[in-house]
Design a protein around this motif. Sequence first.
Motif, mmCIF file in Angstrom:
data_model
loop_
_atom_site.group_PDB
_atom_site.id
_atom_site.type_symbol
_atom_site.label_atom_id
_atom_site.label_comp_id
_atom_site.label_asym_id
_atom_site.label_seq_id
_atom_site.Cartn_x
_atom_site.Cartn_y
_atom_site.Cartn_z
ATOM 1 N N LEU A 34 -19.488 -7.334 4.069
ATOM 2 C CA LEU A 34 -19.509 -6.183 4.957
ATOM 3 C C LEU A 34 -20.600 -6.333 6.012
ATOM 4 C CD1 LEU A 34 -18.971 -3.320 2.376
ATOM 5 C CD2 LEU A 34 -17.274 -4.661 3.639
ATOM 6 N N PRO A 35 -20.393 -5.786 7.206
ATOM 7 C CA PRO A 35 -19.194 -5.058 7.588
ATOM 8 C C PRO A 35 -18.023 -6.011 7.849
ATOM 9 C CG PRO A 35 -20.654 -5.194 9.475
ATOM 10 C CD PRO A 35 -21.374 -5.826 8.310
ATOM 11 N N SER A 36 -16.861 -5.598 7.399
ATOM 12 C CA SER A 36 -15.664 -6.411 7.592
ATOM 13 C C SER A 36 -15.011 -6.028 8.907
ATOM 14 C CB SER A 36 -14.676 -6.179 6.452
ATOM 15 O OG SER A 36 -13.422 -6.729 6.785
ATOM 16 N N ARG A 37 -14.816 -7.003 9.757
ATOM 17 C CA ARG A 37 -14.227 -6.731 11.076
ATOM 18 C C ARG A 37 -12.770 -6.310 10.997
ATOM 19 N NH1 ARG A 37 -10.932 -10.678 12.487
ATOM 20 N NH2 ARG A 37 -11.112 -12.711 11.504
ATOM 21 N N ILE A 38 -12.106 -6.560 9.867
ATOM 22 C CA ILE A 38 -10.683 -6.207 9.773
ATOM 23 C C ILE A 38 -10.439 -4.875 9.073
ATOM 24 C CG2 ILE A 38 -9.890 -8.590 9.886
ATOM 25 C CD1 ILE A 38 -9.519 -8.511 6.866
ATOM 26 N N TRP B 238 0.829 -1.188 0.000
ATOM 27 C CA TRP B 238 0.000 0.000 0.000
ATOM 28 C C TRP B 238 0.871 1.248 0.000
ATOM 29 C CZ3 TRP B 238 0.104 3.538 4.064
ATOM 30 C CH2 TRP B 238 0.780 3.131 5.217
ATOM 31 N N ARG B 239 0.214 2.381 -0.251
ATOM 32 C CA ARG B 239 0.873 3.684 -0.206
ATOM 33 C C ARG B 239 -0.174 4.721 0.176
ATOM 34 N NH1 ARG B 239 5.101 5.183 -4.423
ATOM 35 N NH2 ARG B 239 6.359 4.409 -2.725
ATOM 36 N N GLN B 240 0.264 5.722 0.898
ATOM 37 C CA GLN B 240 -0.637 6.809 1.252
ATOM 38 C C GLN B 240 -0.739 7.784 0.088
ATOM 39 O OE1 GLN B 240 0.158 10.081 4.283
ATOM 40 N NE2 GLN B 240 -1.274 8.772 5.408
ATOM 41 N N VAL B 241 -1.937 8.274 -0.161
ATOM 42 C CA VAL B 241 -2.169 9.280 -1.186
ATOM 43 C C VAL B 241 -2.747 10.520 -0.514
ATOM 44 C CG1 VAL B 241 -4.497 8.477 -1.770
ATOM 45 C CG2 VAL B 241 -3.162 9.696 -3.480
ATOM 46 N N THR B 242 -2.338 11.690 -1.003
ATOM 47 C CA THR B 242 -2.869 12.955 -0.511
ATOM 48 C C THR B 242 -3.837 13.494 -1.556
ATOM 49 O OG1 THR B 242 -0.847 13.424 0.732
ATOM 50 C CG2 THR B 242 -2.277 15.300 0.220
ATOM 51 N N PHE B 243 -5.044 13.808 -1.132
ATOM 52 C CA PHE B 243 -6.046 14.342 -2.039
ATOM 53 C C PHE B 243 -5.802 15.829 -2.283
ATOM 54 C CE2 PHE B 243 -8.448 10.938 0.290
ATOM 55 C CZ PHE B 243 -8.535 10.050 -0.775
ATOM 56 N N PRO B 244 -6.131 16.335 -3.477
ATOM 57 C CA PRO B 244 -5.956 17.770 -3.738
ATOM 58 C C PRO B 244 -7.055 18.620 -3.096
ATOM 59 C CG PRO B 244 -6.822 16.674 -5.683
ATOM 60 C CD PRO B 244 -6.526 15.598 -4.670
ATOM 61 N N PHE B 245 -8.073 17.977 -2.535
ATOM 62 C CA PHE B 245 -9.163 18.642 -1.826
ATOM 63 C C PHE B 245 -9.726 17.634 -0.825
ATOM 64 C CE2 PHE B 245 -10.577 17.070 -5.988
ATOM 65 C CZ PHE B 245 -11.483 16.094 -5.617
ATOM 66 N N PRO B 246 -10.452 18.089 0.203
ATOM 67 C CA PRO B 246 -11.011 17.137 1.172
ATOM 68 C C PRO B 246 -12.040 16.212 0.518
ATOM 69 C CG PRO B 246 -11.033 19.370 2.054
ATOM 70 C CD PRO B 246 -10.680 19.480 0.595
ATOM 71 N N VAL B 247 -11.969 14.939 0.874
ATOM 72 C CA VAL B 247 -12.885 13.905 0.399
ATOM 73 C C VAL B 247 -13.757 13.499 1.580
ATOM 74 C CG1 VAL B 247 -12.979 11.504 -0.383
ATOM 75 C CG2 VAL B 247 -11.346 13.099 -1.430
ATOM 76 N N THR B 248 -15.080 13.475 1.389
ATOM 77 C CA THR B 248 -16.010 13.165 2.470
ATOM 78 C C THR B 248 -16.479 11.716 2.387
ATOM 79 O OG1 THR B 248 -16.774 15.451 2.455
ATOM 80 C CG2 THR B 248 -18.172 13.850 3.593
ATOM 81 N N VAL B 249 -16.300 10.981 3.478
ATOM 82 C CA VAL B 249 -16.747 9.596 3.572
ATOM 83 C C VAL B 249 -17.474 9.442 4.904
ATOM 84 C CG1 VAL B 249 -16.048 7.170 3.568
ATOM 85 C CG2 VAL B 249 -14.765 8.826 2.205
ATOM 86 N N TYR B 250 -18.734 9.060 4.858
ATOM 87 C CA TYR B 250 -19.569 8.942 6.049
ATOM 88 C C TYR B 250 -19.501 10.199 6.916
ATOM 89 C CZ TYR B 250 -20.952 4.147 5.173
ATOM 90 O OH TYR B 250 -21.509 3.013 4.634
ATOM 91 N N GLY B 251 -19.612 11.360 6.266
ATOM 92 C CA GLY B 251 -19.711 12.627 6.976
ATOM 93 C C GLY B 251 -18.418 13.192 7.512
ATOM 94 N N THR C 297 -9.153 5.240 7.662
ATOM 95 C CA THR C 297 -8.809 5.352 9.080
ATOM 96 C C THR C 297 -7.687 4.426 9.512
ATOM 97 O OG1 THR C 297 -10.615 3.815 9.598
ATOM 98 C CG2 THR C 297 -11.082 6.173 9.802
ATOM 99 N N ASN C 298 -7.335 3.454 8.692
ATOM 100 C CA ASN C 298 -6.227 2.559 9.020
ATOM 101 C C ASN C 298 -5.793 1.869 7.741
ATOM 102 O OD1 ASN C 298 -8.323 0.756 8.587
ATOM 103 N ND2 ASN C 298 -7.937 -0.454 10.410
ATOM 104 N N GLU C 299 -4.906 0.907 7.835
ATOM 105 C CA GLU C 299 -4.504 0.123 6.668
ATOM 106 C C GLU C 299 -4.556 -1.335 7.032
ATOM 107 O OE1 GLU C 299 -4.061 -1.457 3.457
ATOM 108 O OE2 GLU C 299 -4.070 0.704 3.378
ATOM 109 N N ASN C 300 -5.114 -2.118 6.131
ATOM 110 C CA ASN C 300 -5.147 -3.555 6.319
ATOM 111 C C ASN C 300 -4.954 -4.191 4.961
ATOM 112 O OD1 ASN C 300 -6.038 -6.316 6.583
ATOM 113 N ND2 ASN C 300 -6.833 -5.703 8.573
ATOM 114 N N LEU C 301 -3.906 -4.966 4.827
ATOM 115 C CA LEU C 301 -3.574 -5.600 3.558
ATOM 116 C C LEU C 301 -4.168 -6.985 3.403
ATOM 117 C CD1 LEU C 301 0.141 -4.536 3.179
ATOM 118 C CD2 LEU C 301 -1.794 -3.820 1.801
ATOM 119 N N TRP C 302 -5.141 -7.313 4.239
ATOM 120 C CA TRP C 302 -5.716 -8.635 4.148
ATOM 121 C C TRP C 302 -6.253 -8.850 2.742
ATOM 122 C CZ3 TRP C 302 -4.807 -12.728 6.686
ATOM 123 C CH2 TRP C 302 -5.632 -13.833 6.562
ATOM 124 N N TRP C 303 -5.840 -9.921 2.119
ATOM 125 C CA TRP C 303 -6.173 -10.180 0.712
ATOM 126 C C TRP C 303 -7.453 -10.981 0.539
ATOM 127 C CZ3 TRP C 303 -6.386 -15.391 0.086
ATOM 128 C CH2 TRP C 303 -5.684 -16.148 1.020
#
Length: 190
Positions: A72-76, A31-44, A61-67
């Motif tokens: 859903l909802p996924s506990r991981i 994985w890699r972190q990406v920076t958005f050019p503007f705020p992105v709204t997800v669940y408010g 909110t976190n990173e999980n590489l589980w393949w």
Amino acid sequence: TPPANYTVTTETNQSIIPGTSDLGIHCDDCWRQVTFPFPVTVYGTNFTTANVNSNGVINFTNENLWWANACLPSRIMGRALLLYWDDLLTTGAGRGVFTAELQNPHRFLIEFKVGFVAGGGPADFEVIFTEGSPGIRVVYGAMGGQLGQGATEGIQASNTGPFTQIGCNQSAIAQNSSVLYWPAGTPPPP
């Protein structure tokens, strides 16, 4: 409090807009972190960054590489957009994860060009965020005949929900189509 869920609309005869900047995600399970050019709204909640992984998931909110995908909802997973959660490969010629910033309206896209660990492919899909819009658009291009079998598509606020699931281990999407996630209780998209 996040909205209870998203409403979903689909469109056919849609095309991928190619990403032009390589995120450097050429791997099996990275994985890699990406920076958005503007705020992105997800669940408010507004986000300026997210973690993009090679398995078709964007985590806010976190990173999980589980393949191995789960329904859903996924506990991981935490707050996440699961464009096409499966055991994917971004290695090989022409594969990877790419971004592009577009104008009029101001949009940011993340395109996944992948193969499947279990064989098959290639597959091409992307998410498009539009500045100032609460909607999230996912476009599915060529999908290598897989069409969701063994994958999860949806969005969730946390590992216990709320969530909106398009499909889980079934053919719930179509090639050359799009899915628009729109927060429930907000004015409909233009």
